[in-house]
Design an enzyme around this catalytic site. Structure first.
Site, mmCIF file in Angstrom:
data_model
loop_
_atom_site.group_PDB
_atom_site.id
_atom_site.type_symbol
_atom_site.label_atom_id
_atom_site.label_comp_id
_atom_site.label_asym_id
_atom_site.label_seq_id
_atom_site.Cartn_x
_atom_site.Cartn_y
_atom_site.Cartn_z
ATOM 1 N N ASP A 149 0.815 -1.221 0.000
ATOM 2 C CA ASP A 149 0.000 0.000 0.000
ATOM 3 C C ASP A 149 0.848 1.270 0.000
ATOM 4 O O ASP A 149 0.439 2.297 0.529
ATOM 5 C CB ASP A 149 -0.992 -0.007 1.174
ATOM 6 N N ARG A 159 -10.091 -7.323 0.278
ATOM 7 C CA ARG A 159 -10.412 -7.461 1.705
ATOM 8 C C ARG A 159 -11.691 -6.686 1.976
ATOM 9 O O ARG A 159 -11.736 -5.478 1.747
ATOM 10 C CB ARG A 159 -9.291 -6.901 2.575
ATOM 11 N N GLU A 203 -2.892 -0.052 -3.570
ATOM 12 C CA GLU A 203 -4.118 -0.394 -2.833
ATOM 13 C C GLU A 203 -5.224 0.577 -3.203
ATOM 14 O O GLU A 203 -5.007 1.787 -3.240
ATOM 15 C CB GLU A 203 -3.866 -0.323 -1.323
ATOM 16 N N HIS A 241 -8.188 7.714 12.247
ATOM 17 C CA HIS A 241 -6.786 7.628 11.840
ATOM 18 C C HIS A 241 -5.980 8.724 12.529
ATOM 19 O O HIS A 241 -4.872 8.480 13.032
ATOM 20 C CB HIS A 241 -6.693 7.748 10.313
HETATM 21 P P1 0O2 Z 1 -1.766 5.069 5.917
HETATM 22 O O1 0O2 Z 1 -1.403 6.291 6.668
HETATM 23 O O2 0O2 Z 1 -2.929 5.296 4.994
HETATM 24 O O3 0O2 Z 1 -0.628 4.434 5.233
HETATM 25 P P2 0O2 Z 1 -1.849 -3.051 8.641
HETATM 26 O O4 0O2 Z 1 -1.201 -4.245 9.227
HETATM 27 O O5 0O2 Z 1 -3.275 -2.863 9.087
HETATM 28 O O6 0O2 Z 1 -1.056 -1.799 8.740
HETATM 29 P P3 0O2 Z 1 -2.397 -4.316 6.087
HETATM 30 O O7 0O2 Z 1 -2.111 -5.681 6.504
HETATM 31 O O8 0O2 Z 1 -1.900 -3.870 4.752
HETATM 32 O O9 0O2 Z 1 -1.842 -3.262 7.117
HETATM 33 O O10 0O2 Z 1 -3.896 -4.146 6.208
HETATM 34 P P4 0O2 Z 1 -5.221 -3.417 6.035
HETATM 35 O O11 0O2 Z 1 -5.723 -3.264 7.413
HETATM 36 O O12 0O2 Z 1 -6.004 -4.164 5.056
HETATM 37 O O13 0O2 Z 1 -4.927 -1.976 5.358
HETATM 38 C C1 0O2 Z 1 -4.229 -0.988 5.983
HETATM 39 C C2 0O2 Z 1 -4.847 0.365 5.705
HETATM 40 O O14 0O2 Z 1 -6.254 0.310 5.880
HETATM 41 C C3 0O2 Z 1 -4.370 1.368 6.713
HETATM 42 O O15 0O2 Z 1 -3.189 1.959 6.290
HETATM 43 C C4 0O2 Z 1 -5.520 2.341 6.807
HETATM 44 O O16 0O2 Z 1 -5.499 3.248 5.711
HETATM 45 C C5 0O2 Z 1 -6.700 1.419 6.654
HETATM 46 N N1 0O2 Z 1 -7.151 0.878 7.943
HETATM 47 C C6 0O2 Z 1 -7.134 -0.411 8.312
HETATM 48 N N2 0O2 Z 1 -7.654 -0.563 9.549
HETATM 49 C C7 0O2 Z 1 -8.021 0.653 9.956
HETATM 50 C C8 0O2 Z 1 -8.639 1.152 11.166
HETATM 51 O O17 0O2 Z 1 -8.965 0.435 12.101
HETATM 52 N N3 0O2 Z 1 -8.845 2.501 11.216
HETATM 53 C C9 0O2 Z 1 -8.524 3.331 10.196
HETATM 54 N N4 0O2 Z 1 -8.781 4.628 10.357
HETATM 55 N N5 0O2 Z 1 -7.935 2.905 9.067
HETATM 56 C C10 0O2 Z 1 -7.696 1.589 8.954
HETATM 57 P P5 0O2 Z 1 -2.213 2.625 7.358
HETATM 58 O O18 0O2 Z 1 -0.864 2.072 7.118
HETATM 59 O O19 0O2 Z 1 -2.731 2.495 8.740
HETATM 60 O O20 0O2 Z 1 -2.320 4.096 7.027
#
Ligand code: 0O2
Length: 263
Positions: free
Chosen positions: A73, A106, A140, A156
């Site tokens: 992402d 997802r 993403e 966030h």
């Molecule tokens: P930014 O600042 O946008 O880069 P993870 O382990 O959750 O960090 P993964 O496995 O890639 O990462 O999973 P996920 O959860 O599918 O996707 C991550 C992104 O989804 C996050 O990026 C957020 O933008 C959003 N997100 C996921 N869960 C939450 C949540 O509970 N609250 C909010 N507000 N956003 C969420 P980053 O890296 O956090 O942020």
């Protein structure tokens, strides 16, 4: 420790964000111009900050040389919809595209996260043609409603402020807010048709008025002053009257006049 050249590493991701933004915004613009309902309300994009990339790499035990392969992402766009019902339409739009490949989806709308987070994520591979050759870049796409986005953006910021450890009392309140946002989406769905019909009418009227104004502007170069004064008066009368059929007829009349002057 290996020093990361961030400028070099991020360049293809920045380019990917720009191209994806342009492509999805163009789709939305085209729908509006054709008077077709657009499931896309707006599109934004962002490049993950280096601090956030390093934090994620550390948390997932990804070594710096694996960042490009394993963090998917770094390039991200967010497509916002007015209604929950629009989300499957956008998902289908992405799945059908030939210029990107979906490799993972997802669904945090059906499977709401414990935090209250709701959104649909699609991980894609995007072929980018750079000056140095072709490169496949992961990105993403987050798809959510404006209500879901309002909640997620606020949460966030708090997550960032409290370094991921939001106090329990605040977490409980955020959960209530997430439920309120869900309720808003559900209620809005019940008057969706009414809202979209009104929006479509506004869009048609705006396109028509833009057409009329363009015709009037062109006629100024060729038509007689008296004719132009009559046209101006009629336009003002019709605009205040808000009668779409009369506006359409008026536009037809202008088209015919323009044609006559051309001859
Ligand atoms: P930014 O600042 O946008 O880069 P993870 O382990 O959750 O960090 P993964 O496995 O890639 O990462 O999973 P996920 O959860 O599918 O996707 C991550 C992104 O989804 C996050 O990026 C957020 O933008 C959003 N997100 C996921 N869960 C939450 C949540 O509970 N609250 C909010 N507000 N956003 C969420 P980053 O890296 O956090 O942020």
């Amino acid at each position: 420790m290996e020093i990361i050249n961030w400028k070099e590493l991020l360049y293809p991701y920045a380019q990917t964000v720009d191209e994806l933004l342009l492509k999805f915004r163009s789709l939305d613009k085209e729908c509006r111009q054709l008077g077709i309902y657009s499931p896309i309300d707006s599109v934004t994009g962002r490049l993950k900050r280096p601090a956030s990339i390093l934090e994620k790499a550390g948390r997932k035990q990804i070594s710096p040389d694996r960042i490009e392969e394993e963090i998917e992402d770094i390039a991200g766009i967010r497509i916002l919809c007015q209604f929950v019902e629009d989300i499957p339409k956008v998902i289908e739009m992405v799945r059908k595209r030939k210029d990107m490949t979906v490799i993972e989806e997802r669904d945090y709308i059906t499977n709401t996260k414990p935090s209250g987070y709701r959104s649909y994520h699609m991980i894609i591979r995007y072929p980018l043609f750079t000056a140095l050759g072709e490169k496949t870049v992961p990105a993403e796409i987050q798809i959510r409603t404006n209500a879901m986005n309002f909640w997620a953006t606020a949460e966030h910021s708090l997550r960032y402020k409290y370094s991921g450890n939001i106090p329990q009392e605040l977490q409980d309140r955020l959960k209530n807010c997430a439920e309120a946002a869900f309720h808003l989406d559900t209620e809005m769905a019940t008057i969706r048709e009414e809202i979209t019909n009104a929006q479509r009418l506004n869009e048609i009227k705006n396109n028509l008025v833009a057409n009329i104004l363009e015709n009037i502007q062109n006629l100024y170069f060729v038509a007689k002053l008296d004719d132009m004064n009559d046209i101006k008066k009629e336009y003002i009368r019709l605009w205040n009257g808000d009668d779409m059929e009369a506006l359409k007829e008026f536009n037809e009349k202008l088209n015919i006049m323009a044609e006559m002057y051309r001859v």
